[in-house]
Design a protein around this motif. Structure first.
Motif, PDB file in Angstrom:
ATOM      1  N   MET A   1       0.911  -1.349  -0.087  1.00 21.95           N
ATOM      2  CA  MET A   1      -0.099  -0.033   0.061  1.00 21.95           C
ATOM      3  C   MET A   1       0.888   1.201   0.105  1.00 21.95           C
ATOM      4  SD  MET A   1      -2.983   0.669  -0.318  1.00 21.95           S
ATOM      5  CE  MET A   1      -3.753   2.387  -0.827  1.00 21.95           C
ATOM      6  N   GLU A   2       2.074   1.297   0.797  1.00 23.19           N
ATOM      7  CA  GLU A   2       2.840   2.393   0.944  1.00 23.19           C
ATOM      8  C   GLU A   2       3.570   2.720  -0.424  1.00 23.19           C
ATOM      9  OE1 GLU A   2       6.032   2.413   3.915  1.00 23.19           O
ATOM     10  OE2 GLU A   2       4.398   2.261   5.314  1.00 23.19           O
ATOM     11  N   VAL A   3       3.855   1.650  -1.080  1.00 23.61           N
ATOM     12  CA  VAL A   3       4.418   1.822  -2.585  1.00 23.61           C
ATOM     13  C   VAL A   3       3.371   2.342  -3.366  1.00 23.61           C
ATOM     14  CG1 VAL A   3       5.178   0.502  -4.659  1.00 23.61           C
ATOM     15  CG2 VAL A   3       5.933  -0.177  -2.146  1.00 23.61           C
ATOM     16  N   ASP A   4       2.332   2.051  -3.286  1.00 26.40           N
ATOM     17  CA  ASP A   4       1.093   2.620  -4.144  1.00 26.40           C
ATOM     18  C   ASP A   4       1.013   4.075  -3.866  1.00 26.40           C
ATOM     19  OD1 ASP A   4       0.721   0.254  -5.286  1.00 26.40           O
ATOM     20  OD2 ASP A   4      -1.395  -0.366  -4.443  1.00 26.40           O
ATOM     21  N   GLU A   5       1.175   4.548  -2.865  1.00 28.69           N
ATOM     22  CA  GLU A   5       1.198   5.864  -2.265  1.00 28.69           C
ATOM     23  C   GLU A   5       2.397   6.570  -2.959  1.00 28.69           C
ATOM     24  OE1 GLU A   5       0.868   6.310   1.832  1.00 28.69           O
ATOM     25  OE2 GLU A   5      -1.173   5.217   1.996  1.00 28.69           O
ATOM     26  N   GLY A   6       3.285   6.010  -2.895  1.00 26.99           N
ATOM     27  CA  GLY A   6       4.730   6.801  -3.701  1.00 26.99           C
ATOM     28  C   GLY A   6       3.998   6.918  -4.818  1.00 26.99           C
ATOM     29  N   VAL A   7       3.667   5.911  -5.784  1.00 30.52           N
ATOM     30  CA  VAL A   7       3.412   5.662  -7.114  1.00 30.52           C
ATOM     31  C   VAL A   7       2.312   7.054  -7.393  1.00 30.52           C
ATOM     32  CG1 VAL A   7       2.435   4.574  -9.162  1.00 30.52           C
ATOM     33  CG2 VAL A   7       3.975   3.579  -7.558  1.00 30.52           C
ATOM     34  N   GLN A   8       1.405   7.164  -6.638  1.00 36.19           N
ATOM     35  CA  GLN A   8       0.476   8.069  -6.736  1.00 36.19           C
ATOM     36  C   GLN A   8       0.738   9.472  -6.616  1.00 36.19           C
ATOM     37  OE1 GLN A   8      -2.317   6.739  -3.745  1.00 36.19           O
ATOM     38  NE2 GLN A   8      -2.651   4.688  -5.060  1.00 36.19           N
ATOM     39  N   ALA A   9       1.808   9.779  -5.886  1.00 34.65           N
ATOM     40  CA  ALA A   9       2.215  11.187  -5.278  1.00 34.65           C
ATOM     41  C   ALA A   9       2.952  11.401  -6.949  1.00 34.65           C
ATOM     42  CB  ALA A   9       3.371  10.923  -4.220  1.00 34.65           C
ATOM     43  N   THR A  10       3.628  10.462  -7.796  1.00 35.18           N
ATOM     44  CA  THR A  10       4.202  10.793  -9.014  1.00 35.18           C
ATOM     45  C   THR A  10       3.305  11.637  -9.829  1.00 35.18           C
ATOM     46  OG1 THR A  10       3.547   8.800 -10.070  1.00 35.18           O
ATOM     47  CG2 THR A  10       5.860   8.778  -8.994  1.00 35.18           C
ATOM     48  N   ASN A  11       2.095  11.817  -9.573  1.00 41.04           N
ATOM     49  CA  ASN A  11       1.169  12.681 -10.258  1.00 41.04           C
ATOM     50  C   ASN A  11       1.435  13.999 -10.022  1.00 41.04           C
ATOM     51  OD1 ASN A  11      -1.083  13.516 -12.022  1.00 41.04           O
ATOM     52  ND2 ASN A  11      -2.241  13.600 -10.057  1.00 41.04           N
ATOM     53  N   ASP A  12       1.326  14.263  -8.568  1.00 34.65           N
ATOM     54  CA  ASP A  12       1.606  15.481  -8.281  1.00 34.65           C
ATOM     55  C   ASP A  12       2.896  16.243  -8.773  1.00 34.65           C
ATOM     56  OD1 ASP A  12      -0.583  15.839  -6.635  1.00 34.65           O
ATOM     57  OD2 ASP A  12       0.359  14.564  -5.216  1.00 34.65           O
ATOM     58  N   LEU A 220      17.160   5.101 -10.866  1.00 31.93           N
ATOM     59  CA  LEU A 220      16.371   3.757 -10.163  1.00 31.93           C
ATOM     60  C   LEU A 220      16.434   4.254  -8.510  1.00 31.93           C
ATOM     61  CD1 LEU A 220      17.107   0.512 -12.021  1.00 31.93           C
ATOM     62  CD2 LEU A 220      14.993   1.766 -11.977  1.00 31.93           C
ATOM     63  N   ASN A 221      17.885   4.188  -7.861  1.00 28.44           N
ATOM     64  CA  ASN A 221      17.899   4.386  -6.558  1.00 28.44           C
ATOM     65  C   ASN A 221      17.408   5.712  -6.111  1.00 28.44           C
ATOM     66  OD1 ASN A 221      19.475   2.177  -6.824  1.00 28.44           O
ATOM     67  ND2 ASN A 221      21.533   3.103  -6.800  1.00 28.44           N
ATOM     68  N   ASN A 222      17.351   6.593  -6.709  1.00 31.44           N
ATOM     69  CA  ASN A 222      16.776   7.789  -6.331  1.00 31.44           C
ATOM     70  C   ASN A 222      15.170   7.601  -6.392  1.00 31.44           C
ATOM     71  OD1 ASN A 222      19.022   9.260  -6.238  1.00 31.44           O
ATOM     72  ND2 ASN A 222      18.777  10.298  -8.346  1.00 31.44           N
ATOM     73  N   LEU A 223      14.653   7.129  -7.254  1.00 33.07           N
ATOM     74  CA  LEU A 223      13.170   6.751  -7.117  1.00 33.07           C
ATOM     75  C   LEU A 223      12.836   5.828  -6.192  1.00 33.07           C
ATOM     76  CD1 LEU A 223      12.618   6.544 -10.812  1.00 33.07           C
ATOM     77  CD2 LEU A 223      11.048   8.063  -9.288  1.00 33.07           C
ATOM     78  N   ARG A 224      13.707   4.866  -5.835  1.00 27.89           N
ATOM     79  CA  ARG A 224      13.605   3.858  -4.729  1.00 27.89           C
ATOM     80  C   ARG A 224      13.627   4.646  -3.302  1.00 27.89           C
ATOM     81  NH1 ARG A 224      17.034   0.037  -6.887  1.00 27.89           N
ATOM     82  NH2 ARG A 224      15.988  -1.458  -8.238  1.00 27.89           N
ATOM     83  N   ALA A 225      14.331   5.439  -3.279  1.00 28.93           N
ATOM     84  CA  ALA A 225      14.753   6.208  -1.968  1.00 28.93           C
ATOM     85  C   ALA A 225      13.490   6.941  -1.771  1.00 28.93           C
ATOM     86  CB  ALA A 225      15.888   7.123  -2.081  1.00 28.93           C
ATOM     87  N   ARG A 226      12.641   7.554  -2.755  1.00 27.21           N
ATOM     88  CA  ARG A 226      11.507   8.598  -2.422  1.00 27.21           C
ATOM     89  C   ARG A 226      10.538   7.402  -2.391  1.00 27.21           C
ATOM     90  NH1 ARG A 226      12.025  12.044  -7.569  1.00 27.21           N
ATOM     91  NH2 ARG A 226       9.984  12.620  -6.928  1.00 27.21           N
ATOM     92  N   GLY A 227      10.421   6.165  -2.094  1.00 29.91           N
ATOM     93  CA  GLY A 227       9.300   5.362  -2.010  1.00 29.91           C
ATOM     94  C   GLY A 227       8.715   4.975  -3.261  1.00 29.91           C
ATOM     95  N   CYS A 228       9.367   4.756  -4.273  1.00 26.54           N
ATOM     96  CA  CYS A 228       8.675   4.634  -5.350  1.00 26.54           C
ATOM     97  C   CYS A 228       9.547   3.835  -6.527  1.00 26.54           C
ATOM     98  CB  CYS A 228       8.588   6.047  -5.952  1.00 26.54           C
ATOM     99  SG  CYS A 228       7.276   5.981  -7.471  1.00 26.54           S
ATOM    100  N   PRO A 229       9.582   2.527  -6.223  1.00 26.12           N
ATOM    101  CA  PRO A 229      10.304   1.346  -7.034  1.00 26.12           C
ATOM    102  C   PRO A 229       9.699   1.404  -8.427  1.00 26.12           C
ATOM    103  CG  PRO A 229       9.231   0.088  -5.277  1.00 26.12           C
ATOM    104  CD  PRO A 229       8.831   1.747  -5.235  1.00 26.12           C
ATOM    105  N   LEU A 230      10.471   0.951  -9.307  1.00 29.02           N
ATOM    106  CA  LEU A 230       9.967   0.693 -10.810  1.00 29.02           C
ATOM    107  C   LEU A 230       9.810  -0.613 -10.958  1.00 29.02           C
ATOM    108  CD1 LEU A 230      12.081   3.375 -12.767  1.00 29.02           C
ATOM    109  CD2 LEU A 230       9.986   3.790 -11.562  1.00 29.02           C
ATOM    110  N   ALA A 231       8.403  -1.191 -10.704  1.00 31.73           N
ATOM    111  CA  ALA A 231       8.154  -2.538 -10.804  1.00 31.73           C
ATOM    112  C   ALA A 231       8.181  -3.145 -12.168  1.00 31.73           C
ATOM    113  CB  ALA A 231       6.810  -2.694  -9.973  1.00 31.73           C
ATOM    114  N   GLY A 232       8.071  -2.136 -13.169  1.00 34.14           N
ATOM    115  CA  GLY A 232       8.129  -2.706 -14.615  1.00 34.14           C
ATOM    116  C   GLY A 232       9.512  -2.234 -15.387  1.00 34.14           C
TER     117      GLY A 232
END
Ligand SMILES: C[S@@+](CC[C@H](N)C(=O)[O-])C[C@H]1O[C@@H](n2cnc3c(N)ncnc32)[C@H](O)[C@@H]1O
Length: 310
Positions: A1-12, A220-232
């Motif tokens: 769920m936390e990961v999904d929140e990080g992904v949703q925040a990418t819209n902002d 990739l590491n920067n995005l991971r650190a922001r709670g947003c791993p790239l699953a694809g």
């Protein structure tokens, strides 16, 4: 769920960057400020990167529009606060059906903004005068905004049916910086489902590429650190893996260009204009960013065969 929140925040993030570039005069979009409040000025390479992304995607949308007749559909996957619907309306296009999908947390916010903004609401083409809102969805004339997790195909199908999806008319799918957040298997199922249902379809995907090299690994590491791993990320290793995603899910063809090529496909006069907006110190960095993003298209049926960026 936390990961999904990080992904949703990418819209902002994306919406703020778009607003920043629009404010600087990179392109016109009178609607983006209705979804995002004032934002700090972004670095020149970010503004230029967004310009290339928006213009590149738009060149391909225009090619789609040129090949279709009066009946066509646009389905924006992970649409966030995208304003394409209103922009096409301003340019005189009457899309038969326009459907936007995103996580319910994102669509509920978009519904809220549309509901309280007369300009946004009044510009929606509503033939029968009926606008239906729920907490997360809205259906109004040819515009539908629905909350759904794209990894859940059963729900996606239901939401599209509620949006009066028409499988028989030429359909453009757009996924701008979206598939990269979805596990490879789920994207494969989604893309395969689309080709099994839509005989005439084109897909535009914008996202990362060359993620296996040094610069890509840092990204990739920067995005991971922001709670947003790239699953694809598996599909983002090269232009070949990007195209492979379409071939493996039964699309008839695919093409892909990195953003250096996309930028060069934008008319010279436009490039010259935006290059004068602000001084770019980090030219090298911009080139590296351009080499690490791409646009990939897929097509199904003859109508969109061999569409090219140039
Ligand atoms: C980087 S934003 C881009 C938004 C918009 N496409 C744009 O270019 O401005 C990625 C969007 O994809 C959405 N997204 C990612 N994974 C999703 C999923 N599994 N289901 C629905 N939406 C998803 C996010 O919520 C977010 O709004």
């Amino acid at each position: 769920m936390e990961v999904d929140e990080g992904v949703q925040a990418t819209n902002d993030d994306a919406s703020e960057c778009k607003r920043s570039a629009v404010q600087m005069g990179y392109w016109e979009d009178k609607y983006i400020s209705m979804f995002v409040r004032g934002t700090e000025r972004k670095a020149p390479e970010i503004n230029r990167g967004y310009f290339a992304r928006i213009r590149g995607v738009r060149i391909l949308i225009d090619k789609f529009l040129k090949r279709v007749g009066s009946e066509y559909q646009i389905i924006n996957l992970g649409a966030g606060f995208d304003t394409l619907y209103w922009q096409l309306k301003d340019h005189g296009y009457k899309v038969t059906n326009f459907i936007e999908l995103d996580f319910p947390t994102v669509t509920s916010r978009k519904c809220y903004y549309i509901k309280r903004n007369k300009t946004l609401l009044n510009e929606i083409y509503i033939e029968d005068g009926e606008v239906r809102f729920s907490a997360t969805d809205m259906h109004a004339g040819n515009y539908h905004l629905v909350g759904v997790d794209l990894r859940n195909l059963v729900e996606v199908e239901q939401k599209l049916a509620q949006s009066e999806v028409n499988l028989d008319i030429p359909t453009l799918f757009i996924a701008e910086c979206v598939l990269v957040y979805i596990e490879t298997g789920a994207t494969h199922r989604l893309l395969s489902w689309i080709t099994s249902k839509f005989p005439n379809a084109m897909f535009i995907s914008y996202e990362q590429v060359n993620m296996g090299d040094k610069f890509g690994t840092v990204m990739l590491n920067n995005l991971r650190a922001r709670g947003c791993p790239l699953a694809g990320v598996d599909a983002c290793l090269s232009l070949e893996t990007q195209k492979g995603r379409f071939f493996e899910s039964n699309w008839d063809g695919a093409a892909a260009w990195n953003m250096v090529d996309v930028y060069n496909a934008i008319p010279v006069s436009e490039r010259q204009r935006i290059e004068q907006i602000e001084f770019l110190d980090e030219h090298e960095l911009l080139m590296q960013l351009f080499q690490h993003y791409c646009i990939c298209i897929g097509w199904k049926g003859d109508l969109f065969r061999d569409i090219d960026i140039t």
